[in-house]
Scaffold this motif. Structure first.
Motif, PDB file in Angstrom:
ATOM      1  N   ALA A  37      32.303  48.072  77.573  1.00 38.31           N
ATOM      2  CA  ALA A  37      32.123  47.152  78.920  1.00 38.31           C
ATOM      3  C   ALA A  37      31.073  46.708  79.177  1.00 38.31           C
ATOM      4  O   ALA A  37      31.086  45.566  79.622  1.00 38.31           O
ATOM      5  CB  ALA A  37      32.441  48.484  80.151  1.00 38.31           C
ATOM      6  N   LEU A  41      30.709  42.478  79.514  1.00 38.49           N
ATOM      7  CA  LEU A  41      30.109  41.865  80.717  1.00 38.49           C
ATOM      8  C   LEU A  41      28.923  41.136  80.350  1.00 38.49           C
ATOM      9  O   LEU A  41      28.665  40.221  80.830  1.00 38.49           O
ATOM     10  CB  LEU A  41      29.476  43.117  81.721  1.00 38.49           C
ATOM     11  CG  LEU A  41      30.543  43.854  82.449  1.00 38.49           C
ATOM     12  CD1 LEU A  41      29.833  44.986  83.188  1.00 38.49           C
ATOM     13  CD2 LEU A  41      31.123  43.069  83.539  1.00 38.49           C
ATOM     14  N   SER A  64      38.529  48.073  82.078  1.00 31.53           N
ATOM     15  CA  SER A  64      38.520  47.641  83.309  1.00 31.53           C
ATOM     16  C   SER A  64      37.674  48.872  84.272  1.00 31.53           C
ATOM     17  O   SER A  64      36.985  48.774  85.061  1.00 31.53           O
ATOM     18  CB  SER A  64      39.435  47.000  83.963  1.00 31.53           C
ATOM     19  OG  SER A  64      40.150  45.913  83.255  1.00 31.53           O
ATOM     20  N   MET A  67      34.190  49.467  83.435  1.00 33.64           N
ATOM     21  CA  MET A  67      33.333  48.533  83.862  1.00 33.64           C
ATOM     22  C   MET A  67      33.244  48.759  85.404  1.00 33.64           C
ATOM     23  O   MET A  67      31.922  48.536  86.019  1.00 33.64           O
ATOM     24  CB  MET A  67      33.867  47.175  83.944  1.00 33.64           C
ATOM     25  CG  MET A  67      33.968  46.535  82.638  1.00 33.64           C
ATOM     26  SD  MET A  67      34.788  44.803  82.517  1.00 33.64           S
ATOM     27  CE  MET A  67      34.668  44.403  80.956  1.00 33.64           C
ATOM     28  N   VAL A  68      34.197  49.084  86.279  1.00 29.60           N
ATOM     29  CA  VAL A  68      34.257  49.468  87.584  1.00 29.60           C
ATOM     30  C   VAL A  68      33.087  50.511  87.922  1.00 29.60           C
ATOM     31  O   VAL A  68      32.235  50.723  89.036  1.00 29.60           O
ATOM     32  CB  VAL A  68      35.635  49.750  88.158  1.00 29.60           C
ATOM     33  CG1 VAL A  68      35.275  50.444  89.648  1.00 29.60           C
ATOM     34  CG2 VAL A  68      36.534  48.767  88.115  1.00 29.60           C
ATOM     35  N   GLY A  97      28.020  46.913  86.644  1.00 24.46           N
ATOM     36  CA  GLY A  97      29.228  46.991  86.431  1.00 24.46           C
ATOM     37  C   GLY A  97      30.028  47.467  87.787  1.00 24.46           C
ATOM     38  O   GLY A  97      29.776  48.459  88.162  1.00 24.46           O
ATOM     39  N   THR A  99      33.237  46.525  90.775  1.00 22.16           N
ATOM     40  CA  THR A  99      34.921  46.184  91.130  1.00 22.16           C
ATOM     41  C   THR A  99      34.579  44.713  91.147  1.00 22.16           C
ATOM     42  O   THR A  99      35.470  43.945  90.406  1.00 22.16           O
ATOM     43  CB  THR A  99      35.252  46.662  92.424  1.00 22.16           C
ATOM     44  OG1 THR A  99      35.300  48.080  92.445  1.00 22.16           O
ATOM     45  CG2 THR A  99      36.610  46.170  92.739  1.00 22.16           C
ATOM     46  N   THR A 102      33.999  43.013  87.851  1.00 23.56           N
ATOM     47  CA  THR A 102      35.240  43.179  86.820  1.00 23.56           C
ATOM     48  C   THR A 102      36.304  42.253  87.057  1.00 23.56           C
ATOM     49  O   THR A 102      36.721  41.677  86.226  1.00 23.56           O
ATOM     50  CB  THR A 102      35.570  44.672  86.956  1.00 23.56           C
ATOM     51  OG1 THR A 102      34.492  45.474  86.562  1.00 23.56           O
ATOM     52  CG2 THR A 102      36.771  44.799  85.868  1.00 23.56           C
ATOM     53  N   GLU A 103      36.675  42.160  88.415  1.00 22.28           N
ATOM     54  CA  GLU A 103      37.982  41.297  88.944  1.00 22.28           C
ATOM     55  C   GLU A 103      37.331  39.886  88.361  1.00 22.28           C
ATOM     56  O   GLU A 103      38.297  39.234  87.907  1.00 22.28           O
ATOM     57  CB  GLU A 103      37.891  41.605  90.495  1.00 22.28           C
ATOM     58  CG  GLU A 103      39.320  40.732  90.928  1.00 22.28           C
ATOM     59  CD  GLU A 103      39.826  41.338  92.103  1.00 22.28           C
ATOM     60  OE1 GLU A 103      40.738  40.959  92.644  1.00 22.28           O
ATOM     61  OE2 GLU A 103      38.937  41.867  92.715  1.00 22.28           O
TER      62      GLU A 103
END
Length: 358
Positions: A37, A41, A64, A67-68, A97, A99, A102-103
């Motif tokens: 992650a 990123l 994901s 990452m969140v 990292g 929401t 990540t989105e």
């Protein structure tokens, strides 16, 4: 995560070896998923897209999620990770990292519909925490708010909260409204995201905000409920100690605990069981200081002859000391609690309506 490491030609991210990043004792250990992650990123949308193209949907979801929940990544941690992967990466300092990041990354190379699906599975529908919070709101409180809403709105809300809690809310709604809501829940189709978000926003601003600022529940009332759950020995020990430390608190708690008057709320069979365990003179003494409603409740659970004899005993007693009455009533309460502890009766005060059930 094998495909990620294959694409980068570096050791697999899920190997047993773990790296304490940052070079100091206060830096945390990253798992294989977290390493992947951080790396993706740092690569960003342009360089990360070819790697994501090699992953299947399950691997993207796994990344994901990492990452969140990643949180802050310092420059030192990132530098150590670059050394581990034998890679040259430029960075602006630190990464975080969450929401949103990540989105944004997923949207750069995946269709919006697919991103929505992935993110919804990770964090639930927008405002999932809202539904979890609603599931912890007392059923009667939530019902009191919802009964003023459109039945269709109530149906949507109840379809999103925990099913056991939804059943309790339905049970305290007006019957006609509840049946309307049931019919609408049965006919609910997939709820449009915009409608769901609007309902969540309204609940957050109009209901939860008010609920959060409402008066805190009385701590003595809460402690009284805890003491009610003790066995007699434990209760006596705690009350005695509390009386020595703070008599006022002890008296307030005792006043809120299961009382002699609460006996009148027991089921008839439970009342009759208590009566069989009581000494006749002590029962007469306890009822001598009871109000008329409590007296009638006990008399109605005796035979006519027994009730007549008990009334005569109470009359022939003459004046009695209040302390003796209190002691007798206290022993009746103790008898009821002892019977409940043995499973012979049940005394449980409902939080919703303060009724006793047996």
């Amino acid at each position: 995560m094998a495909l990620v490491s294959q694409s980068l030609d570096v050791p697999e991210l899920g190997t047993p070896k773990q790296l304490i990043l940052g070079g100091s004792s206060n830096q945390r250990v990253l798992t294989g998923d977290e390493k992947a992650a951080v790396l993706l990123l740092a690569l960003g949308p342009d360089y990360g897209k070819p790697i994501f193209d090699e992953l299947d949907e399950m691997e993207i979801k796994q990344l994901s999620r990492a990452m969140v929940t990643l949180g802050p990544i310092t420059q030192g941690m990132l530098d150590d990770l670059m050394v581990e992967f034998v890679t040259t990466i430029s960075s602006n300092g630190t990464l975080s990292g969450n929401t949103d990041s990540t989105e944004r990354l997923l949207l750069s190379f995946l269709p919006a519909e697919k991103v929505d699906t992935i993110m919804e599975e990770i964090r639930g529908p927008a405002g999932r925490n809202m539904w979890e919070k609603l599931s912890n709101v007392q059923a009667d409180v939530l019902a009191a708010y919802l009964k003023n809403e459109y039945p269709q709105t109530i149906a949507v809300v109840l379809s999103k909260i925990a099913t056991d809690h939804a059943s309790r809310v339905l049970a305290v709604l007006p019957e006609e409204l509840a049946m309307d809501v049931v019919q609408r829940m049965l006919g609910l189709d997939q709820i449009q995201k915009e409608i769901l978000e609007k309902i969540e926003t309204t609940l957050r601003t109009e209901f939860m905000s008010t609920l959060n600022t409402s008066k805190r529940r009385d701590s003595h009332e809460q402690m009284a409920e805890i003491f009610n759950s003790f066995d007699r020995q434990t209760e006596a020990r705690f009350i005695t100690t509390l009386e020595e430390q703070n008599r006022d608190d002890a008296e307030r708690i005792k006043a809120l605990m299961f009382t002699f008057e609460d006996l009148s709320k027991l089921d008839s069979s439970a009342i009759q069981t208590v009566l069989t365990k009581m000494d006749k003179r002590e029962l007469a003494l306890a009822l001598k200081g009871a109000n008329d409603q409590v007296k009638e409740m006990f008399f109605n659970n005796m035979s006519a002859r027994t009730a007549k004899l008990l009334k005569e005993d109470m009359e022939t007693m003459g004046p009695v000391r209040l302390k003796d009455v209190d002691d007798a009533q206290g022993r009746m309460v103790s008898t009821a609690k002892d019977l409940a502890a043995k499973g012979e009766i049940m005394i449980m005060k409902s939080k919703a309506d303060d009724q006793m059930v047996a």
